[in-house]
Write an enzyme that holds these catalytic residues in place. Sequence first.
Site, PDB file in Angstrom:
ATOM      1  N   SER A 165       0.844  -1.203   0.000  1.00 44.86           N
ATOM      2  CA  SER A 165       0.000   0.000   0.000  1.00 44.86           C
ATOM      3  C   SER A 165       0.875   1.247   0.000  1.00 44.86           C
ATOM      4  CB  SER A 165      -0.852  -0.018   1.272  1.00 44.86           C
ATOM      5  OG  SER A 165      -1.438   1.231   1.498  1.00 44.86           O
TER       6      SER A 165
ATOM      7  N   TYR B 154      -1.638  -1.033  11.012  1.00 45.39           N
ATOM      8  CA  TYR B 154      -1.931  -1.572   9.674  1.00 45.39           C
ATOM      9  C   TYR B 154      -0.765  -1.271   8.733  1.00 45.39           C
ATOM     10  CZ  TYR B 154      -3.638  -1.676   4.893  1.00 45.39           C
ATOM     11  OH  TYR B 154      -3.738  -1.905   3.533  1.00 45.39           O
TER      12      TYR B 154
ATOM     13  N   LYS C 216       2.182  -3.796   6.783  1.00 45.27           N
ATOM     14  CA  LYS C 216       2.570  -3.826   5.358  1.00 45.27           C
ATOM     15  C   LYS C 216       4.080  -3.623   5.220  1.00 45.27           C
ATOM     16  CE  LYS C 216      -1.439  -4.494   3.521  1.00 45.27           C
ATOM     17  NZ  LYS C 216      -1.742  -5.783   2.922  1.00 45.27           N
TER      18      LYS C 216
HETATM   19  P1  NAD Z   1     -10.998  -7.076   1.517  1.00 49.94           P
HETATM   20  O1  NAD Z   1     -11.200  -7.058   2.984  1.00 49.94           O
HETATM   21  O2  NAD Z   1     -12.201  -6.846   0.649  1.00 49.94           O
HETATM   22  O3  NAD Z   1     -10.305  -8.443   1.060  1.00 49.94           O
HETATM   23  C1  NAD Z   1      -9.414  -9.141   1.883  1.00 49.94           C
HETATM   24  C2  NAD Z   1      -9.869 -10.592   1.897  1.00 49.94           C
HETATM   25  O4  NAD Z   1      -8.964 -11.352   2.725  1.00 49.94           O
HETATM   26  C3  NAD Z   1     -11.271 -10.777   2.490  1.00 49.94           C
HETATM   27  O5  NAD Z   1     -12.041 -11.557   1.607  1.00 49.94           O
HETATM   28  C4  NAD Z   1     -11.029 -11.512   3.819  1.00 49.94           C
HETATM   29  O6  NAD Z   1     -12.105 -12.361   4.141  1.00 49.94           O
HETATM   30  C5  NAD Z   1      -9.737 -12.239   3.519  1.00 49.94           C
HETATM   31  N1  NAD Z   1      -8.910 -12.552   4.697  1.00 49.94           N
HETATM   32  C6  NAD Z   1      -8.525 -11.715   5.700  1.00 49.94           C
HETATM   33  N2  NAD Z   1      -7.761 -12.365   6.572  1.00 49.94           N
HETATM   34  C7  NAD Z   1      -7.641 -13.646   6.116  1.00 49.94           C
HETATM   35  C8  NAD Z   1      -6.986 -14.804   6.608  1.00 49.94           C
HETATM   36  N3  NAD Z   1      -6.313 -14.795   7.766  1.00 49.94           N
HETATM   37  N4  NAD Z   1      -7.061 -15.953   5.890  1.00 49.94           N
HETATM   38  C9  NAD Z   1      -7.771 -15.992   4.738  1.00 49.94           C
HETATM   39  N5  NAD Z   1      -8.434 -14.918   4.233  1.00 49.94           N
HETATM   40  C10 NAD Z   1      -8.364 -13.770   4.922  1.00 49.94           C
HETATM   41  O7  NAD Z   1      -9.873  -5.999   1.197  1.00 49.94           O
HETATM   42  P2  NAD Z   1      -9.388  -5.442  -0.217  1.00 49.94           P
HETATM   43  O8  NAD Z   1      -9.752  -4.008  -0.267  1.00 49.94           O
HETATM   44  O9  NAD Z   1      -9.770  -6.343  -1.315  1.00 49.94           O
HETATM   45  O10 NAD Z   1      -7.807  -5.500   0.017  1.00 49.94           O
HETATM   46  C11 NAD Z   1      -7.022  -6.598  -0.413  1.00 49.94           C
HETATM   47  C12 NAD Z   1      -5.586  -6.385   0.023  1.00 49.94           C
HETATM   48  O11 NAD Z   1      -5.106  -5.164  -0.518  1.00 49.94           O
HETATM   49  C13 NAD Z   1      -5.391  -6.283   1.542  1.00 49.94           C
HETATM   50  O12 NAD Z   1      -4.184  -6.928   1.888  1.00 49.94           O
HETATM   51  C14 NAD Z   1      -5.279  -4.796   1.780  1.00 49.94           C
HETATM   52  O13 NAD Z   1      -4.526  -4.495   2.923  1.00 49.94           O
HETATM   53  C15 NAD Z   1      -4.571  -4.340   0.513  1.00 49.94           C
HETATM   54  N6  NAD Z   1      -4.826  -2.936   0.195  1.00 49.94           N
HETATM   55  C16 NAD Z   1      -6.117  -2.504   0.079  1.00 49.94           C
HETATM   56  C17 NAD Z   1      -6.366  -1.150  -0.183  1.00 49.94           C
HETATM   57  C18 NAD Z   1      -7.783  -0.655  -0.288  1.00 49.94           C
HETATM   58  O14 NAD Z   1      -7.990   0.543  -0.196  1.00 49.94           O
HETATM   59  N7  NAD Z   1      -8.789  -1.474  -0.501  1.00 49.94           N
HETATM   60  C19 NAD Z   1      -5.297  -0.263  -0.352  1.00 49.94           C
HETATM   61  C20 NAD Z   1      -3.991  -0.752  -0.242  1.00 49.94           C
HETATM   62  C21 NAD Z   1      -3.765  -2.100   0.023  1.00 49.94           C
HETATM   63  C1  UD1 Z   2      -6.990   5.286   3.894  1.00 48.06           C
HETATM   64  C2  UD1 Z   2      -6.083   4.671   4.932  1.00 48.06           C
HETATM   65  C3  UD1 Z   2      -4.858   4.082   4.249  1.00 48.06           C
HETATM   66  C4  UD1 Z   2      -5.278   3.073   3.176  1.00 48.06           C
HETATM   67  C5  UD1 Z   2      -6.215   3.765   2.195  1.00 48.06           C
HETATM   68  C6  UD1 Z   2      -6.733   2.765   1.190  1.00 48.06           C
HETATM   69  C7  UD1 Z   2      -6.495   6.075   6.924  1.00 48.06           C
HETATM   70  C8  UD1 Z   2      -5.924   7.093   7.853  1.00 48.06           C
HETATM   71  N1  UD1 Z   2      -5.703   5.706   5.892  1.00 48.06           N
HETATM   72  O1  UD1 Z   2      -6.281   6.316   3.296  1.00 48.06           O
HETATM   73  O2  UD1 Z   2      -4.036   3.428   5.190  1.00 48.06           O
HETATM   74  O3  UD1 Z   2      -4.152   2.568   2.489  1.00 48.06           O
HETATM   75  O4  UD1 Z   2      -7.337   4.318   2.908  1.00 48.06           O
HETATM   76  O5  UD1 Z   2      -7.540   3.327   0.233  1.00 48.06           O
HETATM   77  O6  UD1 Z   2      -7.589   5.571   7.113  1.00 48.06           O
HETATM   78  N2  UD1 Z   2     -12.459  11.664   3.531  1.00 48.06           N
HETATM   79  C9  UD1 Z   2     -13.465  12.545   3.874  1.00 48.06           C
HETATM   80  N3  UD1 Z   2     -14.602  12.035   4.424  1.00 48.06           N
HETATM   81  C10 UD1 Z   2     -14.800  10.683   4.632  1.00 48.06           C
HETATM   82  C11 UD1 Z   2     -13.763   9.793   4.262  1.00 48.06           C
HETATM   83  C12 UD1 Z   2     -12.598  10.315   3.715  1.00 48.06           C
HETATM   84  O7  UD1 Z   2     -13.331  13.757   3.703  1.00 48.06           O
HETATM   85  O8  UD1 Z   2     -15.863  10.292   5.145  1.00 48.06           O
HETATM   86  C13 UD1 Z   2     -11.238  12.202   2.904  1.00 48.06           C
HETATM   87  C14 UD1 Z   2      -9.960  11.911   3.666  1.00 48.06           C
HETATM   88  O9  UD1 Z   2      -9.704  12.927   4.623  1.00 48.06           O
HETATM   89  C15 UD1 Z   2      -8.938  11.883   2.522  1.00 48.06           C
HETATM   90  C16 UD1 Z   2      -9.726  11.339   1.338  1.00 48.06           C
HETATM   91  O10 UD1 Z   2     -11.101  11.578   1.655  1.00 48.06           O
HETATM   92  O11 UD1 Z   2      -8.505  13.189   2.213  1.00 48.06           O
HETATM   93  C17 UD1 Z   2      -9.528   9.839   1.108  1.00 48.06           C
HETATM   94  O12 UD1 Z   2      -9.799   9.137   2.319  1.00 48.06           O
HETATM   95  P1  UD1 Z   2      -9.804   7.535   2.379  1.00 48.06           P
HETATM   96  O13 UD1 Z   2     -10.673   7.005   1.322  1.00 48.06           O
HETATM   97  O14 UD1 Z   2     -10.104   7.147   3.791  1.00 48.06           O
HETATM   98  O15 UD1 Z   2      -8.312   7.117   1.982  1.00 48.06           O
HETATM   99  P2  UD1 Z   2      -6.904   7.577   2.622  1.00 48.06           P
HETATM  100  O16 UD1 Z   2      -7.070   8.600   3.680  1.00 48.06           O
HETATM  101  O17 UD1 Z   2      -5.995   7.902   1.505  1.00 48.06           O
END
Ligand code: NAD
Ligand code: UD1
Length: 350
Positions: A126, A150, A154
Amino acid sequence: MTHPILITGGAGYIGSHTALQFLRAGHTVTVLDNLSNSSPESLARVQTLSGKPIRFVEGDITDPECLAQLFSNNHFAAVIHFAGLKAVGESVAQPLRYYQNNVAGTLCLLQAMDAANCRTLVFSSSATVYGDPQQLPISESAPRSATNPYGRSKLMIEELLEDLYASDPRWRILCLRYFNPVGADPSGRMGEDPQGIPNNLMPFISQVACGARAQLSVFGGDYATPDGTGVRDYIHVVDLAAGHLAALDYLLAQPQGEWLAVNLGTGHGISVLDMVKTFEAASGQSVPYSVVARRPGDIAACYADASKAHQLLHWQATLGLQEMCADTWRWQAQNPQGYRLSASAGDKKS
Ligand code: NAD
Ligand code: UD1
């Protein structure tokens, strides 16, 4: 070439969109997921949309026996590792749970892979590993830091993967640093299905637009950004999924092992108010908001230098903010309860 691939966390938001593209590309896909934050309905829809079967194993990456069985019964050319917990606030309240699930779970997975001679891994990292960035756009060589458990999980996993490669150069490891994944499959059949009150901006906006929530709180209007609201690099989940295919192609084409990290972002910064306006236009709904105090721990702006992904993986984002909003709205409008309605319809039948 097509390959047998294991996708951990493949029932989740990004994993399910990626599984769909892997199936469409002809790969054989096995998903391992404990369903702690997802529904098997997402995989049912992946199968329908792809017209191909997907193998689902309900199990946990922290369970060595489950992993040993999975790897002894199957040969995988690579693992795409999404499984993890991802809520920042929750990680502050429950750090042990986050380190156990994310870090210890990844260790278990790596041990099982090593024992099975499967040493090709794409890891979901991330942009959070950049902490509060000193320079924009952010390139992969920027210093890394963590501001919450978190993010530290990572960072720790990236570092342990580096140590692993240093100890055994047969490993091919690509850490993909996602910026802000949003959007949904254009079919309207798959999307993000957050439990409870969404933490992230896009799902919150779409719930306001459909009337499930009264208004958006904009966290801070006094940042040093063009309109004073936070700026992020939002990337369409379909583009993000394609980045995993490109990552796999890259790794499997390497004659030798490697550890590397690559940003997946568009390279463009979008403010909260840009997002609200584009969502209103795409959905035809109004999104009432009020500007409130900054959210603790938030940074002003964050966007990627996306050139390494282009040069190395031959990948770049193709979808813009309009598509991100329109596809999110299609999913939200057609599935106001997310995947839950289908699950309860199934329950009633049985
Ligand atoms: P998500 O929660 O929708 O998907 C994660 C999946 O992993 C879920 O289906 C959950 O049931 C499964 N899981 C969790 N722990 C597990 C375990 N111990 N064993 C087996 N399955 C398990 O999240 P996502 O948004 O699809 O994110 C996927 C990955 O990408 C995560 O590692 C997350 O940290 C990373 N990531 C997500 C974002 C984001 O904004 N969505 C941003 C940066 C990185
Ligand atoms: C968040 C996580 C980050 C993660 C990322 C994934 C936090 C502090 N950080 O980041 O670790 O990797 O999501 O996508 O949670 N905002 C509003 N109102 C809301 C929600 C968000 O104004 O109700 C604003 C936030 O202040 C920010 C932007 O929208 O400026 C994006 O927010 P968000 O979607 O939560 O993502 P990140 O803050 O980038």
